[in-house]
Design a protein around this motif. Structure first.
Motif, PDB file in Angstrom:
ATOM      1  N   ARG A 282     -73.277-100.320-139.279  1.00 38.49           N
ATOM      2  CA  ARG A 282     -72.327 -99.902-140.320  1.00 38.49           C
ATOM      3  C   ARG A 282     -71.066-100.748-140.264  1.00 38.49           C
ATOM      4  N   ALA A 283     -70.579-101.038-139.054  1.00 39.44           N
ATOM      5  CA  ALA A 283     -69.363-101.851-138.902  1.00 39.44           C
ATOM      6  C   ALA A 283     -69.608-103.285-139.364  1.00 39.44           C
ATOM      7  N   LEU A 284     -70.780-103.826-139.007  1.00 37.00           N
ATOM      8  CA  LEU A 284     -71.107-105.183-139.445  1.00 37.00           C
ATOM      9  C   LEU A 284     -71.228-105.261-140.963  1.00 37.00           C
ATOM     10  N   ALA A 285     -71.776-104.211-141.573  1.00 41.44           N
ATOM     11  CA  ALA A 285     -72.023-104.204-143.016  1.00 41.44           C
ATOM     12  C   ALA A 285     -70.738-104.338-143.831  1.00 41.44           C
ATOM     13  N   GLU A 286     -69.626-103.968-143.243  1.00 36.13           N
ATOM     14  CA  GLU A 286     -68.343-104.078-143.956  1.00 36.13           C
ATOM     15  C   GLU A 286     -67.988-105.530-144.256  1.00 36.13           C
ATOM     16  N   SER A 287     -68.614-106.460-143.527  1.00 33.19           N
ATOM     17  CA  SER A 287     -68.332-107.889-143.738  1.00 33.19           C
ATOM     18  C   SER A 287     -69.395-108.575-144.591  1.00 33.19           C
ATOM     19  N   CYS A 288     -70.365-107.811-145.085  1.00 32.34           N
ATOM     20  CA  CYS A 288     -71.394-108.397-145.949  1.00 32.34           C
ATOM     21  C   CYS A 288     -70.789-108.843-147.275  1.00 32.34           C
ATOM     22  N   ARG A 289     -71.375-109.873-147.872  1.00 32.51           N
ATOM     23  CA  ARG A 289     -70.848-110.404-149.137  1.00 32.51           C
ATOM     24  C   ARG A 289     -70.969-109.366-150.251  1.00 32.51           C
ATOM     25  N   PHE A 290     -72.098-108.638-150.252  1.00 34.22           N
ATOM     26  CA  PHE A 290     -72.334-107.667-151.316  1.00 34.22           C
ATOM     27  C   PHE A 290     -72.174-106.242-150.781  1.00 34.22           C
ATOM     28  N   CYS A 301     -75.138-111.942-145.604  1.00 32.51           N
ATOM     29  CA  CYS A 301     -75.308-110.642-144.924  1.00 32.51           C
ATOM     30  C   CYS A 301     -74.835-110.764-143.474  1.00 32.51           C
ATOM     31  N   ALA A 302     -73.803-110.036-143.127  1.00 36.58           N
ATOM     32  CA  ALA A 302     -73.248-110.089-141.774  1.00 36.58           C
ATOM     33  C   ALA A 302     -74.201-109.488-140.749  1.00 36.58           C
ATOM     34  N   VAL A 303     -75.025-108.537-141.193  1.00 33.64           N
ATOM     35  CA  VAL A 303     -75.976-107.890-140.278  1.00 33.64           C
ATOM     36  C   VAL A 303     -77.069-108.875-139.884  1.00 33.64           C
ATOM     37  N   LEU A 304     -77.628-109.580-140.870  1.00 33.93           N
ATOM     38  CA  LEU A 304     -78.654-110.575-140.576  1.00 33.93           C
ATOM     39  C   LEU A 304     -78.086-111.720-139.746  1.00 33.93           C
ATOM     40  N   HIS A 305     -76.854-112.074-140.004  1.00 31.97           N
ATOM     41  CA  HIS A 305     -76.202-113.110-139.206  1.00 31.97           C
ATOM     42  C   HIS A 305     -76.076-112.665-137.751  1.00 31.97           C
ATOM     43  N   ALA A 306     -75.778-111.377-137.536  1.00 29.07           N
ATOM     44  CA  ALA A 306     -75.672-110.858-136.170  1.00 29.07           C
ATOM     45  C   ALA A 306     -77.023-110.904-135.460  1.00 29.07           C
ATOM     46  N   ASP A 308     -79.413-113.184-136.159  1.00 24.00           N
ATOM     47  CA  ASP A 308     -79.675-114.607-135.904  1.00 24.00           C
ATOM     48  C   ASP A 308     -78.880-115.123-134.710  1.00 24.00           C
ATOM     49  N   SER A 309     -77.675-114.589-134.528  1.00 22.06           N
ATOM     50  CA  SER A 309     -76.813-115.067-133.439  1.00 22.06           C
ATOM     51  C   SER A 309     -77.114-114.376-132.111  1.00 22.06           C
ATOM     52  N   GLY A 310     -78.000-113.362-132.141  1.00 20.09           N
ATOM     53  CA  GLY A 310     -78.338-112.643-130.917  1.00 20.09           C
ATOM     54  C   GLY A 310     -77.428-111.474-130.612  1.00 20.09           C
ATOM     55  N   GLU A 311     -76.462-111.204-131.497  1.00 20.81           N
ATOM     56  CA  GLU A 311     -75.533-110.085-131.285  1.00 20.81           C
ATOM     57  C   GLU A 311     -76.236-108.746-131.507  1.00 20.81           C
ATOM     58  N   LEU A 312     -77.167-108.707-132.453  1.00 22.00           N
ATOM     59  CA  LEU A 312     -77.878-107.472-132.789  1.00 22.00           C
ATOM     60  C   LEU A 312     -79.380-107.679-132.565  1.00 22.00           C
ATOM     61  N   PRO A 313     -80.016-106.846-131.741  1.00 21.31           N
ATOM     62  CA  PRO A 313     -81.455-106.991-131.514  1.00 21.31           C
ATOM     63  C   PRO A 313     -82.241-106.762-132.802  1.00 21.31           C
ATOM     64  N   PRO A 314     -83.192-107.637-133.109  1.00 22.13           N
ATOM     65  CA  PRO A 314     -83.978-107.458-134.345  1.00 22.13           C
ATOM     66  C   PRO A 314     -84.757-106.146-134.353  1.00 22.13           C
ATOM     67  N   GLU A 315     -85.171-105.668-133.164  1.00 22.32           N
ATOM     68  CA  GLU A 315     -85.905-104.399-133.091  1.00 22.32           C
ATOM     69  C   GLU A 315     -85.027-103.229-133.529  1.00 22.32           C
ATOM     70  N   ARG A 316     -83.756-103.328-133.237  1.00 20.23           N
ATOM     71  CA  ARG A 316     -82.829-102.250-133.633  1.00 20.23           C
ATOM     72  C   ARG A 316     -82.675-102.222-135.153  1.00 20.23           C
ATOM     73  N   LEU A 317     -82.539-103.379-135.768  1.00 21.13           N
ATOM     74  CA  LEU A 317     -82.424-103.433-137.229  1.00 21.13           C
ATOM     75  C   LEU A 317     -83.717-102.955-137.881  1.00 21.13           C
ATOM     76  N   ALA A 318     -84.871-103.341-137.301  1.00 21.44           N
ATOM     77  CA  ALA A 318     -86.160-102.915-137.858  1.00 21.44           C
ATOM     78  C   ALA A 318     -86.295-101.396-137.795  1.00 21.44           C
ATOM     79  N   ASN A 319     -85.847-100.794-136.698  1.00 20.29           N
ATOM     80  CA  ASN A 319     -85.915 -99.335-136.563  1.00 20.29           C
ATOM     81  C   ASN A 319     -84.960 -98.662-137.543  1.00 20.29           C
ATOM     82  N   TYR A 320     -83.809 -99.283-137.773  1.00 23.08           N
ATOM     83  CA  TYR A 320     -82.842 -98.777-138.760  1.00 23.08           C
ATOM     84  C   TYR A 320     -83.486 -98.733-140.143  1.00 23.08           C
ATOM     85  N   HIS A 321     -84.149 -99.839-140.539  1.00 26.64           N
ATOM     86  CA  HIS A 321     -84.815 -99.882-141.844  1.00 26.64           C
ATOM     87  C   HIS A 321     -85.930 -98.841-141.926  1.00 26.64           C
TER      88      HIS A 321
END
Length: 362
Positions: A282-290, A301-306, A308-321
């Motif tokens: 949610r905090a990362l999403a505040e920096s998204c372009r849209f 998308c700041a979340v996808l960037h996180a 790609d940079s290793g800041e956010l585990p892809p498994e965590r985002l997948a579980n969120y979706h």
């Protein structure tokens, strides 16, 4: 139940200012109030703080679906051995009915209440094969959606030389949620939980079979109050030693509920649980372009960037979706169900108007 029951006696069972105001507003006689300690089909063990006895629900409760059916932790009005009414709940811990996870039918998912009027939920996870961060995210979302306060309890710390590594992982996942690293073998970390079981406080435990809930209950109580069983080394699963939901009075005066292991975590209601569990997204999403970014493919998308940079585990985002889709289905079913109820109500009104018009013509 012939003598007067003081509000102080009820407070020791968790009766609060909230329920005292409710009793005053609804002219409830507290001499008829009791709390459900355990539920066994159509029999309920209740207490008024002085004695315990078995009750059965009245015929009205059994036959009227719109009335709440008693669950462990409820405050109820009793008349001798009959439960006449369930008082409005402060909160209810509930999940979707077993077998409903992932189903996308148009019908509203049936709720399975687990506990009522709970102050704290211990989300218990063993540091063995039971440890699963994605499962923990689901349990946290379930608890938040029910409007309850979670505390994560990691058990079996004695199985590892450096269990603090698990603690770091969980604290990074569950920002702001208290996490206790415990061992029921030597008692380490268990003292952190006593504060949630002071007089008048109610806590319940949820987690999978074999997570160590019953052993934890025994440690907190100081005696063997719950049966325990070893976890199979071959499959890493525990047996269901707890088969009912019982409120246990603890030495400091609080009440603790052990629960049978939850194999399937299906949601029955939507809410703010997803946002609370995934506060980092949610905090990362505040920096998204849209502003309406779905965090799937949008540029900027700041979340996808996180990710790609290793800041956010892809498994965590997948579980969120994944949970976002499930909760979307729950919300859609709920709205469809509410719309059906409203249409049925107005259909009944229209029929009554027609009957009245026919009578007038006669």
């Amino acid at each position: 139940m012939t003598s007067h029951i003081s509000s102080e006696t009820l407070r020791q069972l968790g009766w609060s200012d909230h329920f005292q105001r409710l009793a005053k507003d609804q002219a409830i006689n507290t001499d008829q109030v009791a709390r459900v300690l355990s539920a066994h089909r159509d029999q309920f063990l209740v207490t008024d703080g002085r004695s315990e006895w078995l009750c059965t629900p009245s015929g009205k409760i059994r036959h009227h679906r719109q009335m709440d059916y008693p669950v462990t932790g409820d405050w109820v009005l009793v008349d001798k051995n009959a439960i006449r009414r369930v008082l409005p709940r402060k909160n209810t811990l509930c999940r979707g009915e077993a077998g409903s996870r992932g189903k996308q039918s148009g019908e509203a998912r049936r709720e399975q209440p687990i506990a009522a009027n709970v102050d704290t939920v211990f989300v218990v996870s063993g540091l063995d094969r039971d440890f699963n961060l994605r499962r923990m995210e689901r349990l946290l979302t379930l608890v938040y959606n029910c409007g309850m306060t979670p505390v994560i309890v990691l058990t079996k710390a004695d199985l590892h030389e450096s269990p603090e590594t698990f603690l770091d992982k969980v604290e990074g996942l569950a920002v702001g949620v208290p996490v206790a690293l415990t061992s029921t073998k030597d008692g380490s970390g268990v003292d952190q939980l006593h504060g949630y079981l002071d007089a008048g406080q109610t806590a319940c435990m949820i987690g999978s079979s074999g997570a160590g809930k019953s052993s934890l209950a025994n440690r907190l109580h100081g005696s063997d109050i719950q049966a325990t069983a070893a976890v199979s080394e071959r499959v890493g699963k525990g047996r269901h030693t707890t088969t009912s939901r019982d409120l246990i009075v603890m030495p400091r005066g609080g009440l603790l509920m052990d629960n049978p292991g939850i194999r399937e975590i299906a949601f029955s209601k939507s809410g703010d649980g997803l946002e609370a569990t995934f506060s980092d997204i949610r905090a990362l999403a505040e920096s998204c372009r849209f502003a309406d970014c779905s965090h799937r493919h949008e540029p900027g998308c700041a979340v996808l960037h996180a990710v790609d940079s290793g800041e956010l585990p892809p498994e965590r985002l997948a579980n969120y979706h994944k949970m976002q889709r499930e909760l979307g289905y729950v919300q859609a079913r709920s709205e469809k169900s509410a719309d059906s109820v409203e249409k049925e109500r107005w259909r009944d009104v229209a029929m009554e108007i027609k009957r009245m018009n026919r009578r007038k013509k006669r």
